[in-house]
Motif scaffolding. Structure first.
Motif, PDB file in Angstrom:
ATOM      1  N   MET A 153       2.424  -6.278  10.676  1.00 64.23           N
ATOM      2  CA  MET A 153       2.288  -4.874  11.036  1.00 64.23           C
ATOM      3  C   MET A 153       3.226  -4.004  10.212  1.00 64.23           C
ATOM      4  N   SER A 154       4.437  -4.499   9.940  1.00 67.18           N
ATOM      5  CA  SER A 154       5.377  -3.749   9.115  1.00 67.18           C
ATOM      6  C   SER A 154       4.868  -3.615   7.693  1.00 67.18           C
ATOM      7  N   MET A 155       4.334  -4.719   7.138  1.00 71.49           N
ATOM      8  CA  MET A 155       3.762  -4.676   5.798  1.00 71.49           C
ATOM      9  C   MET A 155       2.643  -3.639   5.717  1.00 71.49           C
ATOM     10  N   MET A 156       1.732  -3.692   6.670  1.00 73.44           N
ATOM     11  CA  MET A 156       0.594  -2.786   6.664  1.00 73.44           C
ATOM     12  C   MET A 156       1.040  -1.343   6.744  1.00 73.44           C
ATOM     13  N   SER A 157       2.004  -1.072   7.621  1.00 79.32           N
ATOM     14  CA  SER A 157       2.478   0.291   7.808  1.00 79.32           C
ATOM     15  C   SER A 157       3.094   0.845   6.529  1.00 79.32           C
ATOM     16  N   LYS A 158       3.935   0.040   5.877  1.00 82.98           N
ATOM     17  CA  LYS A 158       4.599   0.504   4.660  1.00 82.98           C
ATOM     18  C   LYS A 158       3.608   0.672   3.511  1.00 82.98           C
ATOM     19  N   THR A 159       2.677  -0.264   3.386  1.00 82.82           N
ATOM     20  CA  THR A 159       1.697  -0.174   2.305  1.00 82.82           C
ATOM     21  C   THR A 159       0.779   1.019   2.496  1.00 82.82           C
ATOM     22  N   LEU A 160       0.310   1.242   3.738  1.00 85.68           N
ATOM     23  CA  LEU A 160      -0.583   2.364   3.995  1.00 85.68           C
ATOM     24  C   LEU A 160       0.108   3.697   3.731  1.00 85.68           C
ATOM     25  N   THR A 161       1.392   3.776   4.024  1.00 86.55           N
ATOM     26  CA  THR A 161       2.143   4.998   3.723  1.00 86.55           C
ATOM     27  C   THR A 161       2.136   5.273   2.226  1.00 86.55           C
ATOM     28  N   ILE A 162       2.365   4.222   1.432  1.00 88.11           N
ATOM     29  CA  ILE A 162       2.362   4.380  -0.027  1.00 88.11           C
ATOM     30  C   ILE A 162       0.966   4.747  -0.523  1.00 88.11           C
ATOM     31  N   VAL A 163      -0.062   4.109   0.036  1.00 83.99           N
ATOM     32  CA  VAL A 163      -1.437   4.416  -0.359  1.00 83.99           C
ATOM     33  C   VAL A 163      -1.759   5.888  -0.092  1.00 83.99           C
ATOM     34  N   LYS A 164      -1.444   6.365   1.107  1.00 83.69           N
ATOM     35  CA  LYS A 164      -1.768   7.745   1.466  1.00 83.69           C
ATOM     36  C   LYS A 164      -0.963   8.743   0.638  1.00 83.69           C
ATOM     37  N   ASP A 165       0.300   8.432   0.395  1.00 83.68           N
ATOM     38  CA  ASP A 165       1.122   9.308  -0.445  1.00 83.68           C
ATOM     39  C   ASP A 165       0.590   9.356  -1.877  1.00 83.68           C
ATOM     40  N   THR A 166       0.134   8.207  -2.374  1.00 82.95           N
ATOM     41  CA  THR A 166      -0.390   8.143  -3.743  1.00 82.95           C
ATOM     42  C   THR A 166      -1.675   8.958  -3.882  1.00 82.95           C
ATOM     43  N   ILE A 167      -2.584   8.809  -2.932  1.00 84.01           N
ATOM     44  CA  ILE A 167      -3.833   9.563  -2.985  1.00 84.01           C
ATOM     45  C   ILE A 167      -3.562  11.067  -2.898  1.00 84.01           C
ATOM     46  N   THR A 168      -2.657  11.443  -2.016  1.00 85.19           N
ATOM     47  CA  THR A 168      -2.296  12.862  -1.899  1.00 85.19           C
ATOM     48  C   THR A 168      -1.717  13.384  -3.199  1.00 85.19           C
ATOM     49  N   ASP A 169      -0.840  12.601  -3.812  1.00 87.07           N
ATOM     50  CA  ASP A 169      -0.215  13.016  -5.069  1.00 87.07           C
ATOM     51  C   ASP A 169      -1.221  13.118  -6.208  1.00 87.07           C
ATOM     52  N   MET A 170      -2.237  12.248  -6.184  1.00 88.38           N
ATOM     53  CA  MET A 170      -3.250  12.294  -7.239  1.00 88.38           C
ATOM     54  C   MET A 170      -3.871  13.678  -7.354  1.00 88.38           C
ATOM     55  N   PHE A 171      -4.190  14.279  -6.214  1.00 90.17           N
ATOM     56  CA  PHE A 171      -4.866  15.567  -6.220  1.00 90.17           C
ATOM     57  C   PHE A 171      -3.893  16.732  -6.331  1.00 90.17           C
ATOM     58  N   THR A 172      -2.638  16.468  -6.024  1.00 89.73           N
ATOM     59  CA  THR A 172      -1.646  17.533  -6.094  1.00 89.73           C
ATOM     60  C   THR A 172      -1.148  17.744  -7.517  1.00 89.73           C
ATOM     61  N   ASN A 173      -1.012  16.648  -8.268  1.00 88.26           N
ATOM     62  CA  ASN A 173      -0.309  16.754  -9.550  1.00 88.26           C
ATOM     63  C   ASN A 173      -1.055  16.252 -10.775  1.00 88.26           C
TER      64      ASN A 173
END
Length: 364
Positions: A26-46
């Motif tokens: 559960m810890s792995m999933m939580s940390k990875t999903l945070t990075i995934v969501k941040d990366t996708i958000t950054d893709m469209f922002t920058n």
């Protein structure tokens, strides 16, 4: 495949579910999903096509397996894109998600779950948006080409890339099933060379499929120090090898020659090895590398026997089909009972950690 486990067997070869998602999982999933969501958000922002004119956002989840966590990842990504589309007034955006694993993966399990998945999606985001999300499957090895050239924006892989395409050729490794402290030097070199070949192939194949400035977020097991026989990558498997050899000594339940002929198609790389391959391949920039460490000991009450049982069950859920194919099923309960005891005994003496890498790559 059953529930994704600590190891997530290479492209869906995993077995029965002997343990629910552990705190590590559960810890792995939580940390990875945070990075995934941040990366996708950054893709469209920058770094990406202006969001308001993007027609379809295309995603590939490679080595997806077929457990409930497969669609959990899909759900989280869809939620992220939905929020971005609302923020950017792009109501017509469509989402295409390709799920990849080997042919033997249970895609029927995934597809049979899609009706209820779409119902939940409709409840959260409305009927109109749910009709703009398209999920498909590609059955093939991710060490080969999967998708048309420049056809995907984002690639994700969770806990698959430490599994090799094959056991290294001509491996002479009697008494072990993986690298161990007393292995011959050529064993370490053979495993390293196979990983270099496979990981280079993975990156090269994805470089053809990903659009310029597209991203990959990859999570896989690694090791914290250069020494390839360190406990954080080898000890887990050496304890399993010893448990198999226990079956040899107990009235010959397993023949030693059968143990000697078995090796895991696995490699846990060091950080510098991963960076070197990315630099040599030259298709991607390494934007981020996160290193996560998790204790083997997962029982809140410090019960070593319970921790041994939890960890042994997680490993069994990942690799039993491979063991069953090679050794047969008859004595596996005995093997994993002994494995549980060996892990518990190890934890009484020494704390040991899993090492996981999450890397974010940007296509040049």
């Amino acid at each position: 495949m059953s529930n994704i486990n600590i190891l997530h067997m290479n492209q869906g070869v995993g077995g029965k579910s002997y343990a629910k998602n552990s705190s590590i999982q559960m810890s792995m999933m939580s940390k990875t999903l945070t990075i995934v969501k941040d990366t996708i958000t950054d893709m469209f922002t920058n770094h990406f096509t202006p969001f308001e004119i993007l027609e379809t956002f295309k995603i590939a989840d490679v080595g997806c397996a077929s457990g409930p966590n497969t669609l959990l990842f899909v759900s989280e990504v869809i939620d992220t894109v939905y929020n971005l589309s609302n923020q950017n007034q792009n109501k017509s955006l469509e989402i295409s998600i390709v799920l990849n694993d080997l042919h033997k993966n249970d895609f029927n399990n995934i597809f049979s779950a899609l009706p209820s998945f779409y119902n939940r999606l409709q409840e959260r985001h409305g009927y109109e948006f749910s009709q703009k999300c398209f999920i498909s499957g590609v059955a093939a090895s991710f060490y080969e080409r999967l998708l048309p050239c420049k056809s995907v924006h984002f690639v994700h892989s969770s806990n698959s890339l430490h599994w090799l395409s094959q056991v290294p050729n001509n491996l002479k490794n009697k008494g072990h099933i993986y690298m161990a402290k007393d292995c011959l030097p050529n064993v370490f070199e053979a495993y390293k060379n196979q990983f270099y070949k496979d990981f280079s192939s993975f990156i090269n194949k994805r470089s053809h499929e990903i659009l310029p400035s597209g991203r990959m977020v990859l999570t896989f097991m690694g090791r914290s120090i250069p020494e390839p026989s360190s406990n954080d990558c080898c000890c887990l498997w050496e304890l399993l090898a010893q448990s198999l050899l226990d079956m040899v000594s107990q009235q010959g339940l397993i023949q030693k020659e059968v143990v000697d002929s078995f090796n895991l198609p696995l490699y846990t790389p060091y950080t510098d090895e991963v960076k070197e391959i990315i630099m040599e391949e030259k298709s991607f920039d390494l934007e981020k590398m996160e290193i996560f460490k998790y204790n083997w000991d997962q029982d809140d009450n410090n019960d070593k026997k319970k921790s041994g049982e939890i960890l042994a069950n997680c490993i069994r859920a990942a690799i039993e089909p491979m063991l069953r194919t090679h050794f047969g099923e008859l004595f596996l309960n005995n093997v994993f009972k002994r494995y549980t005891e060996r892990i518990a005994d190890h934890l009484k003496i020494e704390k040991t950690k899993f090492i996981n890498f999450t890397i974010c790559l940007r296509k040049k």
